[in-house]
Motif scaffolding. Structure first.
Motif, short mmCIF file in Angstrom:
data_model
loop_
_atom_site.label_atom_id
_atom_site.label_comp_id
_atom_site.label_asym_id
_atom_site.label_seq_id
_atom_site.Cartn_x
_atom_site.Cartn_y
_atom_site.Cartn_z
N TRP A 1 39.63 39.54 32.73
CA TRP A 1 39.85 39.01 31.43
C TRP A 1 38.61 38.42 30.70
CZ3 TRP A 1 43.86 40.09 29.12
CH2 TRP A 1 45.01 40.69 29.45
N TYR A 2 37.77 37.93 31.42
CA TYR A 2 36.24 37.50 30.50
C TYR A 2 35.61 38.81 30.17
CZ TYR A 2 36.41 33.12 33.19
OH TYR A 2 36.59 31.90 33.52
N ALA A 3 35.86 39.93 30.56
CA ALA A 3 35.15 41.11 29.79
C ALA A 3 36.14 41.56 28.81
CB ALA A 3 35.18 42.15 30.82
N LEU A 4 37.37 41.63 28.86
CA LEU A 4 38.18 41.85 27.82
C LEU A 4 37.95 40.75 26.54
CD1 LEU A 4 41.51 42.88 29.57
CD2 LEU A 4 39.82 44.35 28.20
N MET A 5 37.49 39.74 26.87
CA MET A 5 37.50 38.85 25.94
C MET A 5 36.00 38.50 25.46
SD MET A 5 39.95 35.47 27.07
CE MET A 5 39.77 35.42 28.75
N GLY A 6 35.09 39.53 26.13
CA GLY A 6 34.01 39.38 25.46
C GLY A 6 32.96 38.28 25.91
N ASN A 7 33.49 37.48 26.98
CA ASN A 7 32.56 36.67 27.65
C ASN A 7 31.70 36.97 28.68
OD1 ASN A 7 33.87 34.68 25.98
ND2 ASN A 7 35.67 34.32 27.39
N ARG B 1 31.43 47.74 32.41
CA ARG B 1 32.14 47.72 31.07
C ARG B 1 31.73 46.73 30.34
NH1 ARG B 1 38.76 48.41 30.28
NH2 ARG B 1 38.40 48.45 27.89
N ALA B 2 31.79 45.38 30.97
CA ALA B 2 31.39 44.01 30.36
C ALA B 2 30.27 44.08 29.90
CB ALA B 2 31.68 42.89 31.10
N LEU B 3 29.00 44.54 30.62
CA LEU B 3 27.67 44.51 30.28
C LEU B 3 27.18 45.54 29.19
CD1 LEU B 3 26.41 43.81 33.80
CD2 LEU B 3 26.76 42.21 32.16
N GLY B 4 27.73 46.75 29.55
CA GLY B 4 27.54 47.91 28.59
C GLY B 4 26.09 48.05 27.93
N LYS B 5 26.21 48.12 26.66
CA LYS B 5 24.65 48.67 26.32
C LYS B 5 24.00 47.29 25.70
CE LYS B 5 26.49 49.44 21.39
NZ LYS B 5 26.29 50.38 20.30
#
Length: 104
Positions: free
Chosen positions: A42-48, A76-80
């Motif tokens: 959920w933190y990842a989906l919210m961009g936190n 996925r959260a850390l991405g580029k």
């Protein structure tokens, strides 16, 4: 626990997740990677990203091992935008011989 996290996450309320987390931990039922995975998701989906990294650090501190699902959401959260963190997570994945879930 996961339902509470999911509810606040779906509502886009990371501050409520952060507020509820200490109370959920006090019950002693949060020592499960699936609970941490729900937080990270959920933190990842919210961009936190800061919360994603803090949750990963908390898992490490508490001796809770990351699994395939955890690593997939971390990547996925850390991405580029955070290549140094991606590199360190990838090195950890290789060291532990884990294959992230490519379906995420």
């Amino acid at each position: 626990i996961r339902a509470v996290i999911r509810g606040f996450g779906a509502a886009g309320r990371p501050e409520l997740i952060r507020k509820a987390w200490p109370r959920l931990q006090a019950k002693g039922i949060s020592d499960n990677p699936r609970v941490y995975n729900e937080l990270i998701k959920w933190y990842a989906l919210m961009g936190n990203v800061k919360d994603v990294l803090a949750t990963k650090e908390e898992m490490d501190k508490n001796g809770i091992s990351c699994d395939t699902y955890t690593y997939s959401w971390l990547l996925r959260a850390l991405g580029k935008y955070y290549p140094r963190h991606v590199e360190s997570i990838y090195a950890e994945i290789q060291q532990r011989n884990i294959r992230p879930d490519i379906g995420l």
